[in-house]
Design a protein around this motif. Structure first.
Motif, PDB file in Angstrom:
ATOM      1  N   LEU A 152       0.669  -1.349   0.078  1.00 24.18           N
ATOM      2  CA  LEU A 152      -0.009  -0.019  -0.006  1.00 24.18           C
ATOM      3  C   LEU A 152       0.807   1.186  -0.037  1.00 24.18           C
ATOM      4  O   LEU A 152       1.910   1.180   0.809  1.00 24.18           O
ATOM      5  CB  LEU A 152      -0.896   0.123   1.167  1.00 24.18           C
ATOM      6  N   LEU A 153       0.189   2.178  -0.812  1.00 25.19           N
ATOM      7  CA  LEU A 153       1.052   3.629  -0.753  1.00 25.19           C
ATOM      8  C   LEU A 153       0.248   4.594  -0.104  1.00 25.19           C
ATOM      9  O   LEU A 153      -0.823   4.738  -0.551  1.00 25.19           O
ATOM     10  CB  LEU A 153       1.493   3.876  -2.150  1.00 25.19           C
ATOM     11  N   ILE A 154       0.651   5.140   0.954  1.00 26.48           N
ATOM     12  CA  ILE A 154      -0.288   6.204   1.676  1.00 26.48           C
ATOM     13  C   ILE A 154       0.452   7.693   1.380  1.00 26.48           C
ATOM     14  O   ILE A 154       1.475   7.925   1.675  1.00 26.48           O
ATOM     15  CB  ILE A 154      -0.105   5.957   3.162  1.00 26.48           C
ATOM     16  N   GLY A 155      -0.368   8.394   0.579  1.00 31.16           N
ATOM     17  CA  GLY A 155      -0.061  10.077   0.444  1.00 31.16           C
ATOM     18  C   GLY A 155      -0.169  10.688   1.525  1.00 31.16           C
ATOM     19  O   GLY A 155      -1.411  11.219   1.661  1.00 31.16           O
ATOM     20  N   ALA A 156       0.680  11.100   2.383  1.00 31.63           N
ATOM     21  CA  ALA A 156       0.645  12.108   3.149  1.00 31.63           C
ATOM     22  C   ALA A 156       1.377  13.394   2.667  1.00 31.63           C
ATOM     23  O   ALA A 156       2.240  13.675   3.478  1.00 31.63           O
ATOM     24  CB  ALA A 156       1.049  11.553   4.709  1.00 31.63           C
ATOM     25  N   ASP A 157       1.572  13.554   1.458  1.00 31.69           N
ATOM     26  CA  ASP A 157       2.513  14.551   0.909  1.00 31.69           C
ATOM     27  C   ASP A 157       1.992  15.841   0.725  1.00 31.69           C
ATOM     28  O   ASP A 157       2.292  16.721  -0.098  1.00 31.69           O
ATOM     29  CB  ASP A 157       3.062  13.980  -0.583  1.00 31.69           C
ATOM     30  N   GLY A 158       0.714  16.148   1.490  1.00 29.91           N
ATOM     31  CA  GLY A 158       0.451  17.421   1.594  1.00 29.91           C
ATOM     32  C   GLY A 158      -0.637  18.146   0.505  1.00 29.91           C
ATOM     33  O   GLY A 158      -0.919  17.728  -0.082  1.00 29.91           O
ATOM     34  N   LEU A 159      -0.606  19.475   0.742  1.00 30.85           N
ATOM     35  CA  LEU A 159      -1.709  20.103  -0.105  1.00 30.85           C
ATOM     36  C   LEU A 159      -1.157  20.065  -1.779  1.00 30.85           C
ATOM     37  O   LEU A 159      -2.382  19.776  -2.381  1.00 30.85           O
ATOM     38  CB  LEU A 159      -1.319  21.761   0.279  1.00 30.85           C
ATOM     39  N   HIS A 160      -0.013  19.782  -2.161  1.00 34.60           N
ATOM     40  CA  HIS A 160       0.249  19.925  -3.547  1.00 34.60           C
ATOM     41  C   HIS A 160       0.605  18.356  -3.910  1.00 34.60           C
ATOM     42  O   HIS A 160       1.499  18.024  -4.452  1.00 34.60           O
ATOM     43  CB  HIS A 160       1.420  20.562  -3.788  1.00 34.60           C
ATOM     44  N   SER A 161      -0.372  17.197  -3.350  1.00 34.25           N
ATOM     45  CA  SER A 161       0.094  16.109  -3.354  1.00 34.25           C
ATOM     46  C   SER A 161       0.526  15.412  -4.613  1.00 34.25           C
ATOM     47  O   SER A 161      -0.375  15.574  -5.878  1.00 34.25           O
ATOM     48  CB  SER A 161      -1.135  15.241  -2.793  1.00 34.25           C
ATOM     49  N   VAL A 162       1.443  14.754  -4.769  1.00 33.51           N
ATOM     50  CA  VAL A 162       1.660  13.973  -6.200  1.00 33.51           C
ATOM     51  C   VAL A 162       0.880  12.662  -6.386  1.00 33.51           C
ATOM     52  O   VAL A 162       0.317  12.453  -7.133  1.00 33.51           O
ATOM     53  CB  VAL A 162       3.260  13.503  -6.073  1.00 33.51           C
ATOM     54  N   THR A 163       0.622  11.958  -4.887  1.00 35.30           N
ATOM     55  CA  THR A 163      -0.282  10.843  -4.738  1.00 35.30           C
ATOM     56  C   THR A 163      -1.488  11.256  -5.408  1.00 35.30           C
ATOM     57  O   THR A 163      -1.982  10.056  -6.082  1.00 35.30           O
ATOM     58  CB  THR A 163      -0.162  10.492  -3.241  1.00 35.30           C
ATOM     59  N   ARG A 164      -2.099  12.209  -4.970  1.00 32.32           N
ATOM     60  CA  ARG A 164      -3.528  12.810  -5.226  1.00 32.32           C
ATOM     61  C   ARG A 164      -3.538  12.843  -7.010  1.00 32.32           C
ATOM     62  O   ARG A 164      -4.610  12.308  -7.444  1.00 32.32           O
ATOM     63  CB  ARG A 164      -3.915  14.011  -4.704  1.00 32.32           C
ATOM     64  N   LYS A 165      -2.504  13.292  -7.721  1.00 30.61           N
ATOM     65  CA  LYS A 165      -2.575  13.236  -8.858  1.00 30.61           C
ATOM     66  C   LYS A 165      -2.337  12.013  -9.417  1.00 30.61           C
ATOM     67  O   LYS A 165      -2.782  11.803 -10.642  1.00 30.61           O
ATOM     68  CB  LYS A 165      -1.411  14.406  -9.314  1.00 30.61           C
TER      69      LYS A 165
END
Length: 395
Positions: A152-165
């Motif tokens: 699993l990859l957890i995107g806790a990479d903030g407002l400008h999240s790469v994971t979200r994209k």
């Protein structure tokens, strides 16, 4: 599930890794900064619900040891007239007051705790891409040419999240809420308020607040309405120019804002954004938490607290539910309504938003004062959110 890749080493990534460890799941934290980011950002307050969530994963004491209690807030008009006072609630009748500390200190504390728990952190790991393999394994690829594999990859990479994209290439972008916030420190002011009590002022043109720490240092902020400021200007504008800008918004007010702002000290400028409703929080092998999924206006004072809540709920879902798809969908179901309601509340309550609804805000606070007199706290549903580590997630 045996291994998670946690993208981002802020409070979200750190608490997610701690919660996963408590749930029996290994993880590695991948942080883009080359260090623990001890000098990043100004200050924040972890509210009651955030402290409750930290207690659930036994991470509250290091925060308490490196912060001071925020006991409440006084609200004052531009003419210096007292409007309202709010005592921060104590959850479930126990002492669990909010704690105020510098963001860099929080980063240091969290990373020290990660090391104490044997959770690995890799620095200079900026996520560029991730994909799910045929066997369900997720592969993260970093800017330095390295990669990592997990369940699993957890995107806790903030407002400008790469994971979200990566999860949704058409995901909404952060929405500028019409405010630049200037945050500062000075040990040269002589404030009259006791340590731990926020003083909040509804200026005619902007909103100002300050709090005094246990060492008599004044921590202040000014919410300045206006257009979004380019990142290079935020970075390159001299401190004294920011000081003049901030002070100029309060020259017509009978409040101590100008006196405090003009004292020597450090100033941090930031634009403010929110993410009102992110369409997809997860896919088959990736999930978002914290600002990556639901950035909230700073008026709520809930950014860090909601993030810690996310971390605990996600770990409990992974611990208790039979498979990854069920765990991720249940996590989103349990969290989405709450965080989006907080975002809506913050926007309604923001006293220095673009239209400066000061008059309506004053009426709102008078209504709050009457409600509190009758024993009702209008934001108790936010602060009283309860998280018990031992209670199972419903199946």
């Amino acid at each position: 599930m045996t291994k998670a890749l946690v993208i981002g080493g802020g409070i979200g990534g750190a608490t997610a890794a701690m919660a996963l460890r408590k749930a029996g799941i290994d993880s590695v934290v991948y942080e883009a900064y080359p260090t623990d980011a001890e000098n990043i950002g100004a200050f924040l307050t972890v509210m009651n619900n955030g402290m409750t969530a930290l207690r659930a994963i036994d991470a509250h004491q290091p925060v308490i040891d490196n912060s001071f209690a925020a006991t409440g807030a006084e609200y004052i008009s531009a003419t210096g007239k007292w409007v309202n006072e709010r005592k921060y609630p104590e959850n479930n009748g126990t002492i669990n007051l909010p704690r105020t500390l510098k963001r860099g200190v929080l980063n240091r504390v969290m990373h020290t705790e990660l090391r104490a728990r044997g959770i690995p952190v890799q620095h200079s790991k900026r996520l560029e891409h991730a994909e799910t393999q045929a066997d369900g394994t997720v592969v993260a690829r970093f800017a330095d040419g390295t990669s990592a594999c997990g369940d699993l990859l957890i995107g806790a990479d903030g407002l400008h999240s790469v994971t979200r994209k990566i999860i949704d290439p058409d995901a909404i972008q952060p929405r500028y809420v019409g405010l630049t916030i200037l945050l500062g420190y000075t040990d040269k002011a002589t404030p009259k308020s006791p340590p731990g009590l926020f003083q909040m002022y509804y200026g005619k043109r902007a909103f100002f607040g300050y709090i005094v720490d246990d060492n008599a240092e004044t921590w202040w902020f000014a919410r300045i309405p206006g257009p979004e400021i380019p990142r290079h200007a935020l970075r390159d504008t001299p401190t004294e120019q920011w000081r003049r800008t901030a002070a100029s918004f309060f020259t017509d007010d009978d409040i101590p804002a100008v006196e405090i702002i003009e004292k020597p000290g450090t100033i941090f400028p930031v634009n403010t954004y929110d993410l009102p409703s992110v369409r997809h929080w997860h896919n088959a092998s990736m999930v978002l938490l914290g600002d990556s999924a639901h950035a909230v206006s700073p008026s709520a004072g809930q950014g860090a607290s909601l993030t810690v809540e996310d971390s605990v709920v996600l770990a409990k879902c992974l611990r208790d539910l039979p498979d990854l798809p069920t765990a991720l969908s249940t996590y989103e179901t349990l969290r989405r309504n709450r965080v989006e309601q907080v975002i809506r509340t913050a926007m309604k309550a923001d006293p220095a938003a673009v239209r400066l609804r000061v008059f309506h805000r004053l009426l709102h606070d008078l209504k709050i004062s009457r409600e509190e007199t009758r024993g009702r706290h209008p934001h108790s549903w936010i602060y009283d959110y309860s998280l018990d580590w031992d209670s199972p997630i419903p199946t």
